[in-house]
Design a protein around this motif. Structure first.
Motif, mmCIF file in Angstrom:
data_model
loop_
_atom_site.group_PDB
_atom_site.id
_atom_site.type_symbol
_atom_site.label_atom_id
_atom_site.label_comp_id
_atom_site.label_asym_id
_atom_site.label_seq_id
_atom_site.Cartn_x
_atom_site.Cartn_y
_atom_site.Cartn_z
ATOM 1 N N SER A 66 -19.281 9.929 6.388
ATOM 2 C CA SER A 66 -19.665 11.204 7.003
ATOM 3 C C SER A 66 -20.649 11.852 6.046
ATOM 4 N N GLU A 93 -21.483 9.054 13.448
ATOM 5 C CA GLU A 93 -21.271 10.339 14.125
ATOM 6 C C GLU A 93 -21.238 10.147 15.641
ATOM 7 N N TRP A 141 -16.463 7.156 11.479
ATOM 8 C CA TRP A 141 -16.525 8.550 11.070
ATOM 9 C C TRP A 141 -15.196 8.940 10.429
ATOM 10 N N GLY A 166 -16.289 9.105 17.164
ATOM 11 C CA GLY A 166 -17.009 10.019 16.293
ATOM 12 C C GLY A 166 -16.679 11.455 16.637
#
Length: 171
Positions: A66, A93, A141, A166
């Motif tokens: 991230s 993401e 993520w 995500g």
């Protein structure tokens, strides 16, 4: 027992039942989390940066799962050349899985990874990454799994658990 006492006991019983239900749900959620593959990692700010910008901070993991990233994700698929972490973080993401491997990994391992990654048309990306501190790294993520041997079942379990998960799932 008068009416007021009965009413009070009734509310106490309702509160105890509610506390039991909430406690059970919390226990179940923690148990489910502990059965997921890889390691949960705190989420860093998901701000877009320009390729010419310096990183606003350090990533918590290697590879990052991230944090600051470029505004344009990579196309899903298999790559023979390294790509910037900041591009691939954007893929995470969007609910993607990033499989990376050390470029000097045995060719048989690389071939197996390419074959496995080729089974997925979307949401999986495979790249070499010299900065890895393990032979294979699986990133989603906020989730990371690293190991030094071929394990098809482990990789597929990670993909199944986190593909399309995500923070802002975008198809």
């Amino acid at each position: 027992m008068n009416g007021k006492t009965k009413k009070t006991l009734k509310w106490i019983l309702v509160a105890l039942i509610l506390a039991g239900v909430i406690g059970t749900l919390i226990w179940w959620a923690k148990k489910a989390e502990s059965n997921l593959p890889g390691e949960a990692v705190p989420i860093q700010p998901a701000e877009h940066i320009n390729p010419s910008d310096p990183l606003p901070g350090l990533y918590l993991t290697n590879p990052p799962v991230s944090g600051w990233h470029y505004s344009q994700p990579a196309e899903w698929g298999i790559y023979d050349k390294e790509m910037p972490d900041q591009t691939l973080i954007h893929n995470l993401e969007h609910g993607g899985i990033w499989i990376s491997y050390k470029p000097d990994a045995p060719q048989e391992l690389i071939d197996n990874l390419k074959k496995l990654a080729g089974e997925y048309k979307r949401k999986v990306i495979l790249t070499p990454r010299a900065a890895n501190d393990s032979l294979i790294a699986l990133a989603a993520w906020g989730r990371l799994d690293k190991f030094d041997y071929w394990d098809e079942a482990r990789i597929k379990k990670f993909i199944k658990a986190f593909k399309n998960k995500g923070p802002e799932f975008v198809p």
